[in-house]
Scaffold this motif. Structure first.
Motif, short mmCIF file in Angstrom:
data_model
loop_
_atom_site.label_atom_id
_atom_site.label_comp_id
_atom_site.label_asym_id
_atom_site.label_seq_id
_atom_site.Cartn_x
_atom_site.Cartn_y
_atom_site.Cartn_z
N GLU A 192 0.82 -1.21 0.00
CA GLU A 192 0.00 0.00 0.00
C GLU A 192 0.85 1.26 0.00
N THR A 193 2.04 1.20 0.62
CA THR A 193 2.96 2.34 0.53
C THR A 193 3.31 2.63 -0.92
N VAL A 194 3.62 1.57 -1.68
CA VAL A 194 3.95 1.75 -3.10
C VAL A 194 2.75 2.33 -3.85
N GLU A 195 1.58 1.77 -3.62
CA GLU A 195 0.38 2.26 -4.32
C GLU A 195 0.11 3.72 -3.99
N LEU A 196 0.17 4.08 -2.73
CA LEU A 196 -0.16 5.45 -2.33
C LEU A 196 0.92 6.45 -2.75
N CYS A 197 2.17 6.00 -2.83
CA CYS A 197 3.24 6.88 -3.33
C CYS A 197 2.98 7.24 -4.80
N PHE A 198 2.62 6.24 -5.59
CA PHE A 198 2.29 6.53 -6.99
C PHE A 198 1.01 7.35 -7.07
N GLU A 199 0.04 7.06 -6.21
CA GLU A 199 -1.23 7.78 -6.23
C GLU A 199 -1.06 9.25 -5.88
N HIS A 200 -0.10 9.55 -4.99
CA HIS A 200 0.17 10.93 -4.59
C HIS A 200 1.39 11.50 -5.32
N GLY A 201 1.91 10.75 -6.30
CA GLY A 201 3.08 11.20 -7.03
C GLY A 201 2.71 12.10 -8.20
N PRO A 202 3.66 12.33 -9.11
CA PRO A 202 3.38 13.15 -10.29
C PRO A 202 2.19 12.60 -11.07
N HIS A 235 0.82 -1.66 -6.90
CA HIS A 235 0.33 -2.42 -5.73
C HIS A 235 0.28 -3.91 -6.06
N LEU A 236 -0.27 -4.23 -7.24
CA LEU A 236 -0.36 -5.62 -7.67
C LEU A 236 1.02 -6.22 -7.86
N ALA A 237 1.95 -5.43 -8.43
CA ALA A 237 3.31 -5.93 -8.68
C ALA A 237 4.00 -6.31 -7.37
N VAL A 238 3.88 -5.45 -6.36
CA VAL A 238 4.52 -5.75 -5.07
C VAL A 238 3.96 -7.04 -4.50
N LEU A 243 18.19 -18.10 -7.96
CA LEU A 243 17.19 -17.68 -8.92
C LEU A 243 16.10 -16.85 -8.25
N ILE A 244 15.59 -17.32 -7.12
CA ILE A 244 14.54 -16.58 -6.41
C ILE A 244 15.07 -15.23 -5.93
N GLY A 245 16.31 -15.24 -5.44
CA GLY A 245 16.90 -13.98 -5.01
C GLY A 245 17.03 -12.99 -6.14
N ALA A 246 17.52 -13.47 -7.30
CA ALA A 246 17.71 -12.58 -8.44
C ALA A 246 16.40 -12.07 -9.00
N LEU A 247 15.40 -12.95 -9.09
CA LEU A 247 14.13 -12.57 -9.72
C LEU A 247 13.26 -11.68 -8.84
N CYS A 248 13.09 -12.05 -7.58
CA CYS A 248 12.07 -11.39 -6.74
C CYS A 248 12.66 -10.59 -5.59
N SER A 249 13.60 -11.17 -4.85
CA SER A 249 14.15 -10.44 -3.71
C SER A 249 14.81 -9.14 -4.15
N THR A 250 15.44 -9.17 -5.33
CA THR A 250 16.07 -7.96 -5.85
C THR A 250 15.06 -6.84 -6.05
N SER A 251 13.91 -7.17 -6.61
CA SER A 251 12.89 -6.15 -6.86
C SER A 251 12.37 -5.56 -5.56
N LEU A 252 12.08 -6.40 -4.58
CA LEU A 252 11.54 -5.91 -3.31
C LEU A 252 12.56 -5.10 -2.53
N ALA A 253 13.82 -5.55 -2.52
CA ALA A 253 14.82 -4.92 -1.67
C ALA A 253 15.55 -3.76 -2.33
N LEU A 254 15.72 -3.81 -3.66
CA LEU A 254 16.59 -2.83 -4.31
C LEU A 254 15.91 -1.98 -5.39
N VAL A 255 14.70 -2.33 -5.81
CA VAL A 255 14.06 -1.57 -6.89
C VAL A 255 12.99 -0.62 -6.34
#
Length: 502
Positions: free
Chosen positions: A151-161, A172-175, A425-437
């Protein structure tokens, strides 16, 4: 429906991270966000919105399936030390035991440096998530709770540019997708992790079975706790799993430090070809970013979470030290023979070593249901809404869906026996997105939104702005480049390893 991850202190002393389903967020920037406000405990208890008006059609058990409507409020707010323990619990798992192989893929001198730098980067990203959540909360002053990750991601985009606002629901769905894939990926790894450890014990006593058959044997013990729909009944799993994991770490470290060889006998740097596998495994190990906001919400003094000597910095520093230390001595002790779990390297013929394999296997087996619960709580409401039969028989659909998902993780584990490559593989595919993207993207999104507000003229026309500081741009671009490197190279090399070693 929006899914909220909230912690619940159970009677057994464990922290239950439970997903809470609430109505969709308001679409217009700056409007009263009912979805976020429903995180308020009293609103969730009595079915009213913060303005005191009852929500039409609200029922306490409408939360969908597995959670049974439990888990939004914290009956016992946690203190500083308790929250540090939860940080530890959220990051220590099979990824820790795989750090020896990670150091093999990185090198004895390069890997400690990279692990510390990666730990610092992950801590910084978690702080970015905290800051983003705090800024969003300030835009919704009626709430006394911070939103969760999705929800933080969703609301940041919702209140963003304005140009990014239409992406809010997709983000929100992606997270939630990344969280679900990551959690189910952990569960898949658990099948291979447990089976490989038990196989060594069975083999020593003359019972030689294929590792796939060992997975079949543990299928029912894994399935049964996963069918528990109320998280409070899983509290004993968390308590016992943590005790097993802590004892396992201590005894494994004892074996790893016996008669260590000289550092010169190990590769200082492995190769550029192996380095992506190091990053994939290491980022998999730092798996607790989704717990950051729920843990902060659960504290008696949430301000103690993110301060310089707060829970996050101290807890993650301890976790990084453990990862670095165990990975270093594991690779130094066993060298090129280091396995995907350090427990596979300790002696087969000693009772103490065998007890470690059993304890760690039991801890991971019980941990399966905890990781599985989070993913199910995200997915189940959609399943119940999609399947017409589920509207009249929600419990039956819930149990059937849980069974199917356990069988899916089991089937994947049967197909992919290379546990180390699967972790990477799991670290590269998913953990990277959550932690670093997502965290650096949120900082840029909110910065651009602030710039737009500052540059809006009295006529309502918005001028383009690039006034975010150069340091912020450079720092976040470097993090995103690192994430892209891990994502692409880690995925390719992990898939190659899986294909060649099957």
């Amino acid at each position: 429906m929006t899914v909220i991850a909230e912690p619940q202190q159970t009677s057994a002393g464990g922290l239950a991270v439970v997903q809470k389903n609430v109505p969709n967020a308001a679409a217009a920037t700056g409007q009263f966000n009912q979805a976020f406000e429903l995180n308020d405990v009293e609103g969730a208890k009595n079915g009213s919105t913060p303005d005191g008006k009852a929500r039409s059609g609200y029922h306490p058990d409408d939360d969908g399936g597995g959670g049974g409507g439990h888990g939004i409020e914290s009956d016992h707010p946690t203190n500083y030390l308790e929250t540090i323990m939860h940080i530890f619990k959220g990051n220590v798992g099979p990824g820790l035991y795989a750090m020896g192989q990670a150091f093999y893929n990185g090198g004895i001198l390069v890997s400690p440096i990279l692990t510390v730098l990666l730990g610092i980067t992950c801590i910084h990203s978690q702080h970015l998530l905290l800051i983003a959540s705090k800024k969003i909360k300030s835009k919704l002053p009626a709430s006394n709770k911070y939103p969760d990750f999705a929800e933080t991601v969703e609301l940041c985009f919702e209140h963003g540019p304005i140009r990014f606002q239409r992406w809010s629901r997709a983000m929100h769905l992606a997270v939630n997708i990344f969280i679900c894939v990551t959690q189910l990926g952990f569960c898949t790894v658990y099948f291979g992790f447990i089976s490989n450890n038990l196989k060594q014990i069975y083999d020593y006593y003359g019972i030689h079975l294929d590792v796939r058959l060992h997975m079949v044997i543990i299928l029912v013990p894994i399935l049964l706790p996963s069918l528990i729909r109320n998280f409070k009944y899983l509290a004993w799993c968390m308590t016992l799993a943590n005790a097993c994991m802590i004892l396992g770490i201590c005894i494994t470290a004892y074996y790893a430090v016996q008669d260590l060889p000289a550092i010169s006998e190990r590769n200082y740097f492995s190769s550029w070809h192996q380095l992506p596998l190091y990053f994939g495994t290491a980022i998999f190990a730092f798996e607790g970013i989704a717990l950051v906001l729920p843990l902060q919400n659960a504290m008696k003094k949430p301000e103690d979470f993110g301060r310089p000597l707060g829970v996050l910095n101290v807890g993650m520093a301890v976790v990084t030290f453990i990862f670095t230390g165990l990975g270093f001595v594991g690779y130094l002790q066993w060298g090129d023979d280091v396995q995907s779990s350090l427990t596979l390297n300790i002696p087969h013929d000693e009772i103490l070593a065998q007890s470690v394999k059993v304890m760690v296997s039991l801890g991971v087996l019980l941990g399966y249901s905890l990781q599985f619960f989070i993913a199910i709580q995200i997915m189940l409401p959609t399943v119940l809404k999609t399947v017409s039969f589920g509207r009249n028989h929600p419990v039956l659909i819930d149990l059937a869906f849980r069974t199917v998902m356990v069988l899916i993780t089991f089937a994947i584990a049967e197909c992919i026996l290379n546990v180390g490559a699967l972790i990477s593989l799991i670290g590269a595919l998913c953990s990277t997105s959550l932690a670093l993207v997502f965290p650096p993207v949120l900082e840029l999104i909110l910065g651009l939104a602030d710039n737009e507000c500052a540059d809006t003229t009295t006529t309502g026309e918005t001028k383009s702005s690039n006034s975010i500081g150069v340091f912020v741009w450079v720092k976040n671009i470097l993090i995103l480049v690192l994430a892209l490197f891990i994502f692409v190279t880690g995925t390719i090399e992990s898939l190659n390893a899986i294909r060649h070693l099957q």
